[in-house]
Write an enzyme that holds these catalytic residues in place. Structure first.
Site, PDB file in Angstrom:
ATOM      1  N   PRO A   2       0.834  -0.929  -0.089  1.00  0.00           N
ATOM      2  CA  PRO A   2      -0.166   0.037  -0.027  1.00  0.00           C
ATOM      3  C   PRO A   2       0.826   1.329  -0.010  1.00  0.00           C
ATOM      4  CG  PRO A   2      -0.701  -1.601   1.642  1.00  0.00           C
ATOM      5  CD  PRO A   2       0.291  -2.214   0.762  1.00  0.00           C
ATOM      6  N   GLU A   3       0.762   2.150  -0.931  1.00  0.00           N
ATOM      7  CA  GLU A   3       1.448   3.344  -0.987  1.00  0.00           C
ATOM      8  C   GLU A   3       0.436   4.447  -0.440  1.00  0.00           C
ATOM      9  OE1 GLU A   3       3.507   3.763  -4.941  1.00  0.00           O
ATOM     10  OE2 GLU A   3       3.548   1.668  -5.059  1.00  0.00           O
TER      11      GLU A   3
END
Length: 272
Positions: A2-3
């Site tokens: 997850p960015e």
DNA sequence: CAATCAACCTGGGTGC
DNA sequence: TGCACCCAGGTTGATT
């Protein structure tokens, strides 16, 4: 992981689903991921009510009414899922926070790199977050971005992903931003002229915005707080597209190389 | 100081 | 089917 867009999407979901609920109990089969220790965290959060959910960089923070904060880093494969008690066990579910109203906050993580950390209060939180660079859409101004780019001779892609310089950008959005700005990921950052730096700044904000708009990229592991996939993977520009035609229509092909030890996708024709 | 690499752990895909 | 090998959205710490 997850960015930024994925973590932000999770934050919004959690904000809708768990604010106002009380934490009743913590269950885990992976105590190493709970810091400083399962016992301390249980003692600190048991009976506390969730007041708000924030995000800074890729760190989620659940604020409790007793002044303490639960921080999460999902690393590559972490998920934070809100489920009804008794719902089928989630894949790779390792830490469960039983909540009031028959809900559960489940921390699932295939690779077990992620962590949940108890933060004693605002001062300690600020200390933790102080190591991160400016936040896109907030204090990462174009001027600040230009300064950051000019002050490093490392490859521009490395600088984009350096959390101490800029927060929230990971491999997917770094690759796509560089394509959109037509900049070669291997270029020394300081070799970008002001016009290229401005283009890259705009491109970075654009791809991050698209990521949020499509509720994140579910390449393999990412799901939002409701367990739903995002759709940005259907809009990847070059990420993961080794050998496929350049999306810019230049008749070249996307190539995969390694920059700073990470798989990097780009169009050698369009990106100079 | 920068670059490189291993480590943290597990799963999925590919090729023999 | 089995097995070896490569790859993976991130970060940290040791080594060169």
């Amino acid at each position: 992981m997850p960015e930024l867009p994925e973590v932000e999407t999770i934050r919004r979901g959690l904000s809708d689903l768990i604010v106002g609920r009380k934490i009743l109990e913590i269950l885990t089969d992976s105590p190493k991921q709970v810091q400083p220790s399962l016992e301390v965290v249980k003692e600190a959060v048991g009976g506390a009510t969730i007041e708000k959910v924030n995000r800074r960089a890729k760190i989620l923070q659940i604020f409790l009414d007793n002044g303490q904060i639960l921080a999460f880093h999902l690393k590559l494969t972490g998920r934070l899922l809100v489920r009804k008690q008794g719902a089928p066990k989630d894949e790779w579910q390792h830490v469960v926070f039983r909540l009031s109203d028959g809900l559960e906050l489940r921390f699932a993580d295939a690779r077990k790199f992620g962590w949940a950390k108890l933060i004693g209060g605002q001062a300690e939180l600020e200390k933790l977050l102080a190591e991160f660079g400016p936040e896109p859409f907030d204090d990462l101004t174009q001027e600040k971005f230009r300064q950051i780019v000019q002050s490093s001779s490392r490859p521009i892609k490395i600088v984009l992903m350096d959390q101490q310089k800029i927060s929230g950008v990971g491999n997917i959005y770094a690759c796509d931003a560089l394509f959109l700005a037509k900049v070669d990921p291997r270029r020394p950052a300081k070799s970008l002229n002001p016009e290229e730096a401005e283009r890259l700044y705009q491109a970075l904000e654009e791809v991050l915005q698209r990521g949020i708009k499509y509720r994140g990229a579910s390449d393999q592991y990412y799901l939002d707080a409701r367990g739903q996939k995002g759709a940005y993977q259907e809009h990847f520009l070059v990420y993961g597209k080794n050998g496929q035609p350049c999306p810019g229509g230049c008749k070249g092909k996307v190539k995969r190389i390694v920059v700073g030890g990470r798989g990097t996708f780009f169009c050698p024709t369009c990106q100079k």
